[in-house]
Design a protein around this motif. Structure first.
Motif, mmCIF file in Angstrom:
data_model
loop_
_atom_site.group_PDB
_atom_site.id
_atom_site.type_symbol
_atom_site.label_atom_id
_atom_site.label_comp_id
_atom_site.label_asym_id
_atom_site.label_seq_id
_atom_site.Cartn_x
_atom_site.Cartn_y
_atom_site.Cartn_z
ATOM 1 N N LEU A 142 -37.882 6.879 -39.459
ATOM 2 C CA LEU A 142 -37.805 7.450 -38.078
ATOM 3 C C LEU A 142 -36.892 6.379 -37.912
ATOM 4 C CD1 LEU A 142 -39.777 10.405 -35.818
ATOM 5 C CD2 LEU A 142 -37.769 10.463 -37.301
ATOM 6 N N TYR A 143 -36.798 5.450 -36.906
ATOM 7 C CA TYR A 143 -36.637 4.627 -36.919
ATOM 8 C C TYR A 143 -35.649 4.245 -37.883
ATOM 9 C CZ TYR A 143 -35.719 -0.647 -35.973
ATOM 10 O OH TYR A 143 -34.775 -2.065 -35.272
ATOM 11 N N GLU A 144 -36.026 4.366 -39.066
ATOM 12 C CA GLU A 144 -34.894 3.177 -40.103
ATOM 13 C C GLU A 144 -33.846 4.350 -40.201
ATOM 14 O OE1 GLU A 144 -35.944 1.775 -44.858
ATOM 15 O OE2 GLU A 144 -37.292 3.065 -43.852
ATOM 16 N N GLY A 145 -33.658 5.091 -39.780
ATOM 17 C CA GLY A 145 -33.044 6.198 -40.050
ATOM 18 C C GLY A 145 -33.273 8.071 -40.664
ATOM 19 N N ARG A 146 -34.207 8.216 -41.486
ATOM 20 C CA ARG A 146 -35.025 9.047 -42.538
ATOM 21 C C ARG A 146 -35.989 10.267 -41.798
ATOM 22 N NH1 ARG A 146 -38.024 5.812 -47.359
ATOM 23 N NH2 ARG A 146 -36.802 4.286 -47.928
ATOM 24 N N PRO A 147 -34.978 11.104 -41.616
ATOM 25 C CA PRO A 147 -35.416 12.738 -40.879
ATOM 26 C C PRO A 147 -36.912 13.220 -41.581
ATOM 27 C CG PRO A 147 -33.242 13.192 -42.445
ATOM 28 C CD PRO A 147 -33.727 11.331 -42.480
ATOM 29 N N LEU A 148 -37.120 14.227 -40.722
ATOM 30 C CA LEU A 148 -38.686 14.212 -41.046
ATOM 31 C C LEU A 148 -37.934 15.731 -40.875
ATOM 32 C CD1 LEU A 148 -40.913 12.838 -38.617
ATOM 33 C CD2 LEU A 148 -41.231 12.472 -41.045
ATOM 34 N N PRO A 149 -38.494 16.527 -42.685
ATOM 35 C CA PRO A 149 -38.356 18.052 -42.772
ATOM 36 C C PRO A 149 -39.034 18.411 -41.605
ATOM 37 C CG PRO A 149 -39.398 16.371 -44.572
ATOM 38 C CD PRO A 149 -39.336 15.534 -43.277
ATOM 39 N N TRP A 150 -38.700 19.917 -41.000
ATOM 40 C CA TRP A 150 -39.492 20.335 -40.039
ATOM 41 C C TRP A 150 -41.169 20.509 -39.746
ATOM 42 C CZ3 TRP A 150 -37.653 20.733 -35.255
ATOM 43 C CH2 TRP A 150 -36.859 20.465 -35.162
#
Length: 432
Positions: free
Chosen positions: A164-172
């Protein structure tokens, strides 16, 4: 991602599962519960029998309202008993999850090190080392403790937060899983609220500093986690208000504060803290003569006041005690479930020494070393449990959550020293 793992990993995973199950069975072939969960189980039985949320106080010889340990396991046990399922089935299920958790610890420690740019072989060595670390494999890991479920959860969650810090979104689905893992961990071990609260808080702060771009990537899973955590802790607050007239999660804090600040303590957990005929118990009785008439919440408050008075009256002793706790925290001691004494281990000593040397070298910027911002996600759990140890006492069960940092930070520091010579930047962390 799991399908891309090599065959060697699956062979290692199977061997690790069998090893941990064998150790758990060796230590507890009758599948008994530890003393904390036996107490929680008795509360669950009293609840089902209509006596209320109470436990038997052996000193006062009566049933009394009890909010000392976590409430969530009590409700789980009540549901289990209501279904008529044998207690040892539950132990077996926890043991299986513990064994599988060891595999998750190795895998996501490896992925965390890969995120920081370490080569695959060194990253796998780090994952293996953490999994086989004395406390993780044996002193705590080979016994019925919920720390064995919460530690792999922390390692997995740390990796997700780094992404998340890197900017990769988590799928729901994964965001919901993250929220559930964090919430259940906090319900099992309440002090993890501070660990995850600071980790998410730091992540959100960094996200705010970075500007509007990609802000939802962090905020959505963070708010989902907060919502689920608050929702599932509300029943505990309501229940304890009915018991004691106070919105609290537990009465334990006052008891542990006094255990960590008195004339008798050596800064570690005292196995005889609740025995009136021992020096500490006798001192408490003399200082709080009305103790037998107090309910558990009132006793907790009275003990906390006594601890604060002791600190104010003994500043020099308190400073010495803080130094003793600091030394005890970084000593190579380990918790032993079936003994009143701790055990020393050379690998624990090497791990702690390497960690302290890594921190010192990085703080002094030796040979170009420096802290990167995402290092905070590895160091915050260690900082929180160290602070807990200084405020209360050194508990080698909650020190377990500092030990991923003890293992991974030295490997990360060593690799950065090697990379500094060539000036190569090969990870998101190196660009910070």
């Amino acid at each position: 991602m799991l399908r891309r793992l090599p065959l060697l990993f699956w062979l290692f995973a199977a061997a690790l599962v069998l090893l941990r199950l064998g150790l758990l069975w060796h230590n507890n072939p009758s599948l008994e519960w530890n003393w904390d969960e036996v107490r929680n189980a008795r509360i669950a039985e009293n609840l089902l029998q209509g006596r209320g949320y109470v436990s038997f106080d052996a000193v006062r010889r009566q049933l009394r309202p009890d909010a000392f340990h976590a409430s969530f396991p009590v409700w789980v046990y009540a549901g289990w008993f209501r279904l008529g399922l044998p207690r040892h089935y539950f132990t077996a299920a926890v043991y299986l999850l513990t064994a599988l958790g060891g595999v998750a610890t190795a895998l996501y420690a490896q992925r965390t090190l890969r995120w920081y740019g370490l080569p695959a072989r060194l990253a796998w060595a780090g994952g293996l080392l953490l999994t086989l670390y004395p406390s993780v494999l044996w002193y705590i890991g080979a016994w019925f403790w919920y720390e064995n479920l919460c530690l792999p959860a922390l390692v997995w969650a740390t990796y997700q937060l780094l992404r998340l810090y890197e900017g990769r979104p988590l799928p729901w689905p994964k965001a919901l899983l993250l929220a559930a893992v964090v919430t259940v961990s906090c319900l099992l071990r309440g002090y993890l609220l501070a660990v995850y609260g600071l980790m998410f808080g730091w992540l959100l702060w960094q996200n705010l500093r970075s500007g509007a771009a990609g802000r939802g990537v962090v905020w959505r899973p963070a708010l989902l986690t907060l919502l689920l955590t608050v929702t599932l802790h509300l029943p505990i607050l309501v229940k304890n208000h009915r018991l004691f007239g106070a919105y609290i999660l537990s009465t334990q804090a006052g008891f542990e504060l006094l255990q960590g600040h008195n004339d008798v303590t050596r800064g570690r957990f005292m196995f005889d803290w609740d025995e009136a005929d021992k020096p500490f118990g006798g001192w408490v009785q003399r200082q709080i003569p009305e103790l037998p008439q107090l309910n558990q919440y009132e006793e907790s408050q009275a003990r906390a006041r006594l601890a604060r008075r002791w600190i104010a009256a003994h500043p020099a002793a308190e400073l010495r005690l803080l130094g003793r706790k600091l030394l005890a925290f970084f000593s190579p001691e380990n918790f032993v479930a079936n003994d009143f004494h701790t055990r020393y281990h050379p690998l624990t000593a090497l791990g702690h020494l390497a960690f302290l040397l890594s921190l010192g070298a990085t703080a002094l910027r030796w040979r170009g070393l420096r802290f990167r911002r995402p290092d905070a996600l590895l160091l915050l759990p260690a900082a929180v449990v160290l602070l807990l140890s200084l405020v209360f006492f050194v508990g080698y069960r909650w020190r377990l959550f500092a030990e991923p940092a003890f293992v991974l930070i030295p490997l990360l520091t060593w690799w950065r020293l090697r990379r500094a010579r060539s000036g190569v930047v090969n990870s998101a962390a190196d660009r910070e």
